[in-house]
Design a protein around this motif. Structure first.
Motif, PDB file in Angstrom:
ATOM      1  N   ALA A  47       3.664  -5.322  -6.234  1.00  0.00           N
ATOM      2  CA  ALA A  47       2.590  -6.127  -5.661  1.00  0.00           C
ATOM      3  C   ALA A  47       1.214  -5.667  -6.101  1.00  0.00           C
ATOM      4  N   VAL A  48       1.055  -4.381  -6.450  1.00  0.00           N
ATOM      5  CA  VAL A  48      -0.242  -3.870  -6.892  1.00  0.00           C
ATOM      6  C   VAL A  48      -0.046  -2.997  -8.121  1.00  0.00           C
ATOM      7  N   ALA A  49      -1.045  -2.992  -8.964  1.00  0.00           N
ATOM      8  CA  ALA A  49      -1.058  -2.155 -10.163  1.00  0.00           C
ATOM      9  C   ALA A  49      -2.139  -1.096 -10.003  1.00  0.00           C
ATOM     10  N   PRO A  50      -2.071  -0.013 -10.784  1.00  0.00           N
ATOM     11  CA  PRO A  50      -3.167   0.964 -10.738  1.00  0.00           C
ATOM     12  C   PRO A  50      -4.513   0.290 -10.969  1.00  0.00           C
ATOM     13  N   GLY A  51      -5.468   0.585 -10.120  1.00  0.00           N
ATOM     14  CA  GLY A  51      -6.799  -0.006 -10.228  1.00  0.00           C
ATOM     15  C   GLY A  51      -6.999  -1.251  -9.392  1.00  0.00           C
ATOM     16  N   ALA A  52      -5.923  -1.791  -8.786  1.00  0.00           N
ATOM     17  CA  ALA A  52      -6.047  -3.039  -8.020  1.00  0.00           C
ATOM     18  C   ALA A  52      -6.567  -2.803  -6.611  1.00  0.00           C
ATOM     19  N   ILE A  53      -6.388  -1.594  -6.078  1.00  0.00           N
ATOM     20  CA  ILE A  53      -6.769  -1.310  -4.698  1.00  0.00           C
ATOM     21  C   ILE A  53      -8.218  -0.846  -4.649  1.00  0.00           C
ATOM     22  N   THR A  54      -8.999  -1.471  -3.775  1.00  0.00           N
ATOM     23  CA  THR A  54     -10.392  -1.044  -3.588  1.00  0.00           C
ATOM     24  C   THR A  54     -10.554  -0.127  -2.393  1.00  0.00           C
ATOM     25  N   SER A  55      -9.750  -0.310  -1.362  1.00  0.00           N
ATOM     26  CA  SER A  55      -9.836   0.560  -0.196  1.00  0.00           C
ATOM     27  C   SER A  55      -8.579   0.399   0.648  1.00  0.00           C
ATOM     28  N   ILE A  56      -8.317   1.409   1.463  1.00  0.00           N
ATOM     29  CA  ILE A  56      -7.239   1.368   2.446  1.00  0.00           C
ATOM     30  C   ILE A  56      -7.800   1.925   3.741  1.00  0.00           C
ATOM     31  N   SER A  57      -7.499   1.258   4.849  1.00  0.00           N
ATOM     32  CA  SER A  57      -8.029   1.716   6.125  1.00  0.00           C
ATOM     33  C   SER A  57      -7.078   1.342   7.242  1.00  0.00           C
ATOM     34  N   TYR A  58      -7.213   2.049   8.366  1.00  0.00           N
ATOM     35  CA  TYR A  58      -6.521   1.607   9.563  1.00  0.00           C
ATOM     36  C   TYR A  58      -7.191   0.338  10.063  1.00  0.00           C
ATOM     37  N   CYS A  59      -6.411  -0.497  10.713  1.00  0.00           N
ATOM     38  CA  CYS A  59      -6.853  -1.859  10.996  1.00  0.00           C
ATOM     39  C   CYS A  59      -7.708  -1.932  12.255  1.00  0.00           C
ATOM     40  N   THR A  60      -8.789  -2.705  12.169  1.00  0.00           N
ATOM     41  CA  THR A  60      -9.642  -2.974  13.323  1.00  0.00           C
ATOM     42  C   THR A  60      -9.736  -4.469  13.590  1.00  0.00           C
ATOM     43  N   ASP A  61      -8.783  -5.248  13.056  1.00  0.00           N
ATOM     44  CA  ASP A  61      -8.784  -6.695  13.296  1.00  0.00           C
ATOM     45  C   ASP A  61      -8.620  -6.980  14.783  1.00  0.00           C
ATOM     46  N   ASP A  62      -9.129  -8.135  15.195  1.00  0.00           N
ATOM     47  CA  ASP A  62      -9.131  -8.477  16.617  1.00  0.00           C
ATOM     48  C   ASP A  62      -7.726  -8.612  17.191  1.00  0.00           C
ATOM     49  N   ASP A  63      -6.739  -8.937  16.342  1.00  0.00           N
ATOM     50  CA  ASP A  63      -5.392  -9.140  16.855  1.00  0.00           C
ATOM     51  C   ASP A  63      -4.611  -7.834  16.997  1.00  0.00           C
ATOM     52  N   VAL A  64      -5.235  -6.704  16.663  1.00  0.00           N
ATOM     53  CA  VAL A  64      -4.569  -5.405  16.780  1.00  0.00           C
ATOM     54  C   VAL A  64      -5.129  -4.673  17.994  1.00  0.00           C
TER      55      VAL A  64
END
Length: 300
Positions: free
Chosen positions: A91-108
């Motif tokens: 699903a992703v290749a090296p360089g495709a990810i800009t950031s990863i974080s724990y979720c703060t969406d309203d539905d969580v």
């Protein structure tokens, strides 16, 4: 991520402002009380357990968002787990990810924040590989992978070159299980975790990850390599603490790992994959004996 663009790499372990385990964030070890029977002796005591909790992995690009998996895992190195899982699924290749974080969406809800990870990608649209067209749940034991057959895997992973990969003496392989076991910090407390270790051809331990699931441990390890700009891992050896399944071999192949060793047996499909893609597969690595199921020319 590539080695030449360190600014593009998301921090693999921490999110700005995220508290450490123990402040609302689950840790890898949980405590319980047990009644222990030993011969005629009975006593109540504290015991440590390997934590098992769900992790929801979400992808986001532009205004699109999608939940792609929920896996049961041991908390810790969650960003690496998400990155390694998505890379192993194509699903992703090296360089495709800009950031990863724990979720703060309203539905969580707040109590689930550290069990939900959002992987943000470059571009305005999410990829739509067939393996991620549906939501799916994986247990810590099964390691469900989107690529369900060798035929599908051929479409995105070419065989490793004949000359690719290290040559490892048998005496080096003999020492890998003990090195792996000594480096398992959480296993020493709980006795309930699998490990995946990345080694150099001379037996040096490069990195190790633990998890209640064999496949999660491999995802964490390959996710670390992805986020640190180390892929492909063509000069390394992967050692796993349990048996070798098709899923583990698929993840190793996606990371470019040419040699996989395990203390237990491989499955038939794991052997088929290794032979088709030019990987060296070692099983029953215990004491001073092992079996080589494919590409034995790398051993010796």
């Amino acid at each position: 991520m590539t080695a030449g663009h360190p600014a593009d790499r998301p921090a693999p372990h921490r999110v700005p402002g995220a508290p450490a385990a123990g402040a609302g964030r689950p840790g890898p070890v949980s405590r319980t009380r047990v009644r222990e029977f030993s011969g005629e002796t009975v006593r109540d005591r504290r015991d440590d357990l390997a934590t098992e909790e769900p992790l929801e992995i979400r992808m986001r690009a532009g205004g699109e968002r999608r939940t792609v998996a929920v896996t049961m895992r041991t908390p810790g190195h969650d960003f690496e787990l998400a990155a390694g899982f998505l890379h192993g699924e194509g699903a992703v290749a090296p360089g495709a990810i800009t950031s990863i974080s724990y979720c703060t969406d309203d539905d969580v809800p707040p109590e689930a924040r550290y069990n939900t990870v959002t992987v943000r990608l470059r571009g305005e649209r999410l990829p739509a590989p067939a393996s991620l067209d549906r939501h799916f749940v994986t247990s810590s034991a099964c390691g469900v992978c989107g690529t369900a057959s060798l035929e599908a895997l051929r479409d995105r992973c070419p065989p490793l070159p004949v000359s690719d990969g290290p040559h490892v003496p048998p005496e080096v392989l003999y020492g890998l299980p003990d090195t792996l076991r000594r480096a398992q910090g959480v296993f020493g407390k709980t006795g309930g975790l699998h490990a995946a270790g990345l080694f150099t051809p001379d037996g040096g331990l490069v990195a190790l990850r633990e998890d209640v699931g064999r496949h999660n441990a491999v995802d964490k390890l390959t996710g670390w390599a992805l986020l640190d700009g180390r892929l492909p891992l063509t000069g390394n050896v992967l050692m796993v603490s349990g048996r070798t399944s098709y899923e583990i071999m698929q993840k190793a192949l996606a990371a470019g790992i040419p040699m996989v060793c395990a203390v237990s047996a491989p499955s038939s499909l794991a052997v088929d994959l290794a032979r088709e893609f030019g990987m060296t597969l070692v099983g029953f690595l215990r004491g001073e004996r092992f079996n080589v199921y494919s590409r034995p020319d790398r051993v010796g």
